[in-house]
Scaffold this active site. Structure first.
Site, mmCIF file in Angstrom:
data_model
loop_
_atom_site.group_PDB
_atom_site.id
_atom_site.type_symbol
_atom_site.label_atom_id
_atom_site.label_comp_id
_atom_site.label_asym_id
_atom_site.label_seq_id
_atom_site.Cartn_x
_atom_site.Cartn_y
_atom_site.Cartn_z
ATOM 1 N N SER A 9 15.133 -1.685 -22.524
ATOM 2 C CA SER A 9 15.910 -2.204 -21.396
ATOM 3 C C SER A 9 15.215 -1.856 -20.089
ATOM 4 O O SER A 9 15.072 -0.678 -19.745
ATOM 5 C CB SER A 9 17.317 -1.604 -21.408
ATOM 6 O OG SER A 9 17.909 -1.799 -20.140
ATOM 7 N N HIS A 34 14.937 -6.295 -23.123
ATOM 8 C CA HIS A 34 16.367 -6.386 -22.812
ATOM 9 C C HIS A 34 16.539 -6.369 -21.295
ATOM 10 O O HIS A 34 16.076 -5.460 -20.608
ATOM 11 C CB HIS A 34 17.080 -5.204 -23.463
ATOM 12 C CG HIS A 34 18.567 -5.264 -23.361
ATOM 13 N ND1 HIS A 34 19.362 -6.034 -24.179
ATOM 14 C CD2 HIS A 34 19.428 -4.622 -22.520
ATOM 15 C CE1 HIS A 34 20.634 -5.873 -23.866
ATOM 16 N NE2 HIS A 34 20.705 -5.024 -22.850
ATOM 17 N N ASP A 36 19.229 -6.513 -18.247
ATOM 18 C CA ASP A 36 20.640 -6.301 -17.905
ATOM 19 C C ASP A 36 20.970 -6.906 -16.552
ATOM 20 O O ASP A 36 20.480 -6.438 -15.527
ATOM 21 C CB ASP A 36 20.932 -4.800 -17.860
ATOM 22 C CG ASP A 36 20.902 -4.176 -19.243
ATOM 23 O OD1 ASP A 36 21.692 -4.610 -20.098
ATOM 24 O OD2 ASP A 36 20.082 -3.267 -19.469
ATOM 25 N N MET A 38 23.872 -7.391 -13.895
ATOM 26 C CA MET A 38 25.196 -6.856 -13.528
ATOM 27 C C MET A 38 25.635 -7.460 -12.203
ATOM 28 O O MET A 38 24.839 -7.555 -11.277
ATOM 29 C CB MET A 38 25.113 -5.342 -13.371
ATOM 30 C CG MET A 38 24.624 -4.621 -14.599
ATOM 31 S SD MET A 38 24.600 -2.850 -14.286
ATOM 32 C CE MET A 38 23.839 -2.278 -15.800
ATOM 33 N N HIS A 67 21.259 -9.852 -21.141
ATOM 34 C CA HIS A 67 22.610 -9.322 -21.333
ATOM 35 C C HIS A 67 23.379 -9.521 -20.029
ATOM 36 O O HIS A 67 23.152 -8.814 -19.047
ATOM 37 C CB HIS A 67 22.474 -7.833 -21.704
ATOM 38 C CG HIS A 67 23.779 -7.111 -21.853
ATOM 39 N ND1 HIS A 67 23.865 -5.729 -21.895
ATOM 40 C CD2 HIS A 67 25.064 -7.556 -21.978
ATOM 41 C CE1 HIS A 67 25.127 -5.370 -22.039
ATOM 42 N NE2 HIS A 67 25.877 -6.458 -22.082
ATOM 43 N N MET A 69 26.269 -8.975 -17.862
ATOM 44 C CA MET A 69 27.491 -8.216 -17.553
ATOM 45 C C MET A 69 28.053 -8.841 -16.285
ATOM 46 O O MET A 69 28.024 -8.265 -15.191
ATOM 47 C CB MET A 69 27.142 -6.739 -17.375
ATOM 48 C CG MET A 69 26.909 -6.029 -18.700
ATOM 49 S SD MET A 69 26.002 -4.500 -18.528
ATOM 50 C CE MET A 69 24.345 -5.124 -18.505
ATOM 51 N N MET A 138 28.494 -2.626 -27.532
ATOM 52 C CA MET A 138 28.216 -1.615 -26.509
ATOM 53 C C MET A 138 28.552 -0.251 -27.101
ATOM 54 O O MET A 138 29.662 -0.049 -27.611
ATOM 55 C CB MET A 138 29.063 -1.848 -25.256
ATOM 56 C CG MET A 138 28.662 -3.035 -24.390
ATOM 57 S SD MET A 138 26.944 -3.088 -23.823
ATOM 58 C CE MET A 138 26.727 -1.474 -23.058
ATOM 59 N N ASP A 176 23.728 -1.023 -27.863
ATOM 60 C CA ASP A 176 23.249 -0.862 -26.490
ATOM 61 C C ASP A 176 23.966 0.307 -25.823
ATOM 62 O O ASP A 176 25.170 0.250 -25.590
ATOM 63 C CB ASP A 176 23.512 -2.167 -25.724
ATOM 64 C CG ASP A 176 22.939 -2.167 -24.323
ATOM 65 O OD1 ASP A 176 22.266 -1.186 -23.939
ATOM 66 O OD2 ASP A 176 23.172 -3.164 -23.600
HETATM 67 C C1 DX5 Z 1 24.200 -0.507 -19.809
HETATM 68 C C2 DX5 Z 1 23.147 -1.504 -20.192
HETATM 69 C C3 DX5 Z 1 22.090 -0.932 -21.076
HETATM 70 C C4 DX5 Z 1 21.323 0.221 -20.492
HETATM 71 C C5 DX5 Z 1 21.127 1.185 -21.613
HETATM 72 O O1 DX5 Z 1 25.265 -1.131 -19.227
HETATM 73 O O2 DX5 Z 1 23.723 -2.603 -20.872
HETATM 74 O O3 DX5 Z 1 21.217 -1.939 -21.581
HETATM 75 O O4 DX5 Z 1 20.078 -0.113 -19.938
HETATM 76 O O5 DX5 Z 1 20.575 2.346 -21.123
HETATM 77 P P1 DX5 Z 1 20.320 3.627 -22.030
HETATM 78 O O6 DX5 Z 1 19.455 3.194 -23.187
HETATM 79 O O7 DX5 Z 1 19.612 4.555 -21.106
HETATM 80 O O8 DX5 Z 1 21.647 4.136 -22.487
HETATM 81 ZN ZN ZN Z 2 22.326 -4.045 -21.915
#
Ligand code: DX5
Ligand code: ZN
Length: 220
Positions: A9, A34, A36, A38, A67, A69, A138, A176
């Protein structure tokens, strides 16, 4: 047979040197990247969006595992598909029209994933399970990297894998959040086959060594 894939990620990568970090992870063998996204509404934080994805798309042809969010993600599915997402995952909690969002992703020729927050029961998937390529469970509350794995999620992974097997489905289960040296065996044994790892891959000194170490465990 489900294939095992590592999905570093980039949330935990060095944003000043994204190209370098991505190249190291991919050259060491990571099959997915990956990403993310947000929106500051579905989750408290704001991470990155279209311009960054566009900028890094030419760096590698690795699978872009996006992903979202994001509240009401259907507003953006076409655009993420156009700028280079290969897999688009939406949260069941973020849309009133999950089935339609899945159809939209497929209409763009992309693979569809559905994500569930830790407290969302698996039955949210009842009527879409056969329609998606991937379920993202998650294993922390979404919004931040570097959080601790929630132990109750192990049973959730197991139950989902059992349910898929009973139904004759080989859907990918991605986990994740909080995946690292002390949790990787647990999630693999429970039935996850795609592992997201942010801080565990990018926070250390040697990104390539981290990737190779996790791949070795996955391919054991
Ligand atoms: C959190 C993200 C993850 C995040 C995971 O909301 O969806 O993808 O990057 O981070 P680690 O692997 O550090 O828990
Ligand atoms: Zn993620």
């Amino acid at each position: 047979m489900n294939h095992y894939r590592l999905a570093p990620s980039i949330l935990s990568a060095d944003f000043r040197n994204l190209e370098k970090d991505i190249t190291q992870a991919v050259q060491a063998g990571a099959q997915y990247l990956h990403i993310d996204v947000m929106d500051g509404l579905f989750v408290p934080s704001i991470s990155l969006g279209m311009p960054v994805i566009k900028a890094i798309r030419p760096v590698s042809d690795v699978v872009f595992d996006v992903h979202l969010m994001v509240q009401d993600p259907e507003r953006y599915i076409e655009e993420f598909a156009r700028i280079g997402a290969d897999i688009i995952t939406v949260h069941a909690e973020a849309t009133r029209h999950l089935d339609r969002a899945i159809q939209q992703i497929h209409a763009c020729g992309k693979k569809a994933g559905v994500a569930l927050n830790p407290a969302t029961p698996l039955n949210a998937l009842d009527y879409v399970l056969g329609k998606v390529e991937m379920i993202l469970l998650m294993t922390v509350n979404p919004g931040f990297g570097g959080q601790k794995y929630i132990p109750e999620m192990t049973q959730k992974i197991k139950t989902l894998r059992e349910r898929l097997t009973e139904t004759g489905l080989e859907t990918d289960i991605e986990v994740d959040g909080g995946i690292n040296d002390s949790t990787i065996e647990t999630v693999l044994t429970a039935g996850a086959n795609i592992l997201v790892a942010g801080s565990a891959v990018f926070d250390g000194k040697d990104i390539a060594a981290n990737v190779r170490r996790y791949l070795a465990v996955m391919n054991r």
